[in-house]
Design a protein around this motif. Structure first.
Motif, mmCIF file in Angstrom:
data_model
loop_
_atom_site.group_PDB
_atom_site.id
_atom_site.type_symbol
_atom_site.label_atom_id
_atom_site.label_comp_id
_atom_site.label_asym_id
_atom_site.label_seq_id
_atom_site.Cartn_x
_atom_site.Cartn_y
_atom_site.Cartn_z
ATOM 1 N N ALA A 122 0.833 -1.214 0.000
ATOM 2 C CA ALA A 122 0.000 0.000 0.000
ATOM 3 C C ALA A 122 0.861 1.254 0.000
ATOM 4 N N ASP A 123 1.959 1.207 -0.748
ATOM 5 C CA ASP A 123 2.873 2.347 -0.771
ATOM 6 C C ASP A 123 2.246 3.553 -1.451
ATOM 7 N N ARG A 124 2.525 4.704 -0.906
ATOM 8 C CA ARG A 124 2.147 5.975 -1.517
ATOM 9 C C ARG A 124 3.461 6.673 -1.904
ATOM 10 N N TRP A 125 4.047 6.194 -2.971
ATOM 11 C CA TRP A 125 5.369 6.660 -3.382
ATOM 12 C C TRP A 125 5.371 8.170 -3.606
ATOM 13 N N TYR A 169 12.294 7.057 -1.120
ATOM 14 C CA TYR A 169 10.913 6.599 -1.206
ATOM 15 C C TYR A 169 10.278 6.960 -2.555
ATOM 16 N N ILE A 170 10.955 6.504 -3.604
ATOM 17 C CA ILE A 170 10.481 6.679 -4.984
ATOM 18 C C ILE A 170 10.155 5.304 -5.555
ATOM 19 N N ASP A 171 9.101 5.240 -6.318
ATOM 20 C CA ASP A 171 8.558 4.003 -6.869
ATOM 21 C C ASP A 171 9.638 3.151 -7.539
ATOM 22 N N THR A 227 8.404 -5.129 -2.000
ATOM 23 C CA THR A 227 7.124 -5.539 -2.572
ATOM 24 C C THR A 227 7.214 -6.915 -3.219
ATOM 25 N N GLY A 228 8.392 -7.541 -3.122
ATOM 26 C CA GLY A 228 8.609 -8.835 -3.743
ATOM 27 C C GLY A 228 8.690 -9.954 -2.736
ATOM 28 N N THR A 229 9.742 -10.776 -2.839
ATOM 29 C CA THR A 229 9.819 -12.001 -2.042
ATOM 30 C C THR A 229 10.735 -11.886 -0.834
ATOM 31 N N ARG A 248 5.288 3.079 5.595
ATOM 32 C CA ARG A 248 4.972 1.659 5.727
ATOM 33 C C ARG A 248 4.184 1.352 7.012
ATOM 34 N N GLY A 249 3.847 2.381 7.747
ATOM 35 C CA GLY A 249 3.041 2.174 8.946
ATOM 36 C C GLY A 249 3.805 1.558 10.082
ATOM 37 N N LYS A 250 5.130 1.797 10.140
ATOM 38 C CA LYS A 250 5.942 1.218 11.192
ATOM 39 C C LYS A 250 6.213 2.206 12.321
ATOM 40 N N ASP A 251 5.827 3.450 12.117
ATOM 41 C CA ASP A 251 5.988 4.477 13.155
ATOM 42 C C ASP A 251 4.700 5.281 13.242
#
Length: 459
Positions: free
Chosen positions: A291-294, A347-349, A379-381, A454-457
């Motif tokens: 759910a990134d907002r780059w 924090y760029i796409d 966003t991967g593995t 990323r919702g970590k803070d």
């Protein structure tokens, strides 16, 4: 006399080539065919560095075929239409080609099969030509692909790879088949100055030299940026000038910790191919969304441009980006640092970074480029999707004396030892002597921004 067609794609060699060997039955004539597809250009994948390297590889393939009495036929246009035209002209019974993994390759295969079958001909698609192990050869219980590398590596390591095939002794090509002139490297504009020479002969010599002289130091030294201990075989394997399966066999025969570490990297390549084959949409979409907002807008665009130019203010990142521009290649550790900095510190796409890499990388392909970028972006593995690589710590660890930075960022050549990794710490008058930018963002600030996103803070 039977006639067959071999459609070369990402397998530009005569050694260890299952489609070519299958087509060369006793007394058969064969048309070795390569089609320059304008759809590749329209999709933006015809980057100058790859076009130049491709020209070398096609010249090498033609030379290898001529040594055996044959030649390469080159056409431009829709591959299905060009293959069918050759089939009709020669009354060929069958067409052989290597299996691909991307959506583009699978669509091409489906179209070609339908067209040939409608005309009473057969298409034979050979697995394990582009990769060491076919993409779907091993799967976990309950899924069509492995999403974690370590269990894939365990299964992959236990599989028996096919034995490499010797090159054919003779290739007989029917007469009267029109061919365009081979593309010339010199005709390609905007090629990186330090781009390596392509071709099967060069790739096989590089593999032999590296296994013979440098493999022993690979396990300990593959991340050593100034040591340049990597094999640099990735472009040759990407174009199929060197067989991935043969490289695994030869490394295992060589033995030792370094050779085994090299085999692990080849397995990582197969891992990405099996992932893309199962999830072709991952070439452009998040494999696992966060759910990134780059960041977007003018500030983000300016940061992206500075990153591309190697002017971020973080010397090891800038060194890697400048090596990319000069050689069309950079080592794996450099790719990790550059990608982590763009996606997590700026924090760029990840798609913006992947696009730039594809514009320059001679070994750039959809599977490894896009999915490695996703791994770094989280966003991967990657099982630790929020890890952030600190470019200062990484620089001091993998370029401890600063030699790699001074090689590629010459404006900092006057800074001794590891101090080259933190030029902003210089006192005012001394700092002014160096024409090098201040950091685009402080590392604590970039980390805090990423963790918030990323919702970590908290806010």
């Amino acid at each position: 006399m039977n006639v067959s067609v071999v459609l070369f794609t990402s397998d530009l060699r005569v050694h260890d080539h299952p489609p070519l060997r299958a087509a060369l039955g006793p007394g058969n004539e064969t048309v070795p065919l390569f089609v320059r597809d304008p759809a590749v250009d329209r999709a933006g994948f015809a980057a100058p560095n790859r076009l130049a390297f491709l020209a070398d590889c096609l010249a090498g393939l033609d030379s290898g075929l001529r040594e055996r009495g044959g030649r390469l036929v080159v056409r431009s246009g829709d591959p299905v239409a060009e293959v069918c035209a050759v089939v009709r002209q020669t009354d060929a019974d069958e067409v052989h080609m290597a299996a691909g993994c991307s959506a583009f390759a699978l669509h091409r295969e489906q179209r070609l099969r339908s067209a040939l079958e409608a005309d009473g001909r057969r298409l034979y698609v050979h697995d394990g030509v582009v990769t060491a192990l076919p993409a779907g050869a091993v799967t976990p219980s309950g899924s069509d692909h492995f999403a974690v590398f370590t269990p894939y590596f365990r299964r992959w390591s236990g599989e028996r790879l096919r034995e490499p095939l010797a090159p054919p002794q003779e290739v007989r090509v029917p007469g009267g088949i029109r061919s365009e002139a081979l593309p010339a490297r010199a005709a390609v504009a905007s090629v990186s100055e330090g781009l390596a020479t392509g071709g099967e002969r060069e790739g096989r010599q590089r593999l032999a030299d590296w296994l013979g002289e440098y493999a022993d130091g690979y396990e300990e030294g593959h991340d050593d940026l100034p040591g340049d201990a990597t094999s640099r075989l990735s472009p040759y394997i990407h174009f199929g000038a060197v067989s991935a399966a043969e490289a695994v066999h030869r490394a295992r025969s060589r033995g030792g910790a370094g050779a085994e570490a090299f085999v692990r990297q080849l397995c990582w390549r197969d891992f990405q191919y099996q992932l893309l084959a199962a999830r072709p949409g991952a070439a452009a979409r998040d494999y696992r969304t966060r759910a990134d907002r780059w960041r977007r807008g003018k500030a983000a665009e300016a940061d992206l441009l500075a990153w591309k130019q190697g002017r971020t203010g973080y010397p090891v990142v800038d060194a890697a980006m400048r090596q990319l521009a000069h050689e069309g290649w950079m080592p794996g550790r450099g790719r990790l640092l550059a990608a982590s900095f763009l996606t997590k510190t700026l924090y760029i796409d990840w798609r913006a970074g992947a696009r730039h890499f594809l514009d320059l990388l001679v070994d750039g392909d959809v599977a490894n480029n896009q999915l490695n970028w996703q791994w770094v972006a989280g966003t991967g593995t990657d099982s630790r999707p929020n890890r952030v690589l600190n470019p200062v710590i990484q620089g001091k660890r993998y370029d401890p004396d600063g030699a790699y930075v001074r090689r590629w960022v010459p404006e900092l050549a006057g800074l001794p030892g590891p101090s080259v990794h933190e030029p902003w710490r210089l006192a005012g008058p001394e700092r002014a002597r160096y024409d090098y930018p201040d950091p685009l963002v402080g590392l604590p600030e970039g980390l805090a921004r990423f963790r918030r996103a990323r919702g970590k803070d908290g806010p």
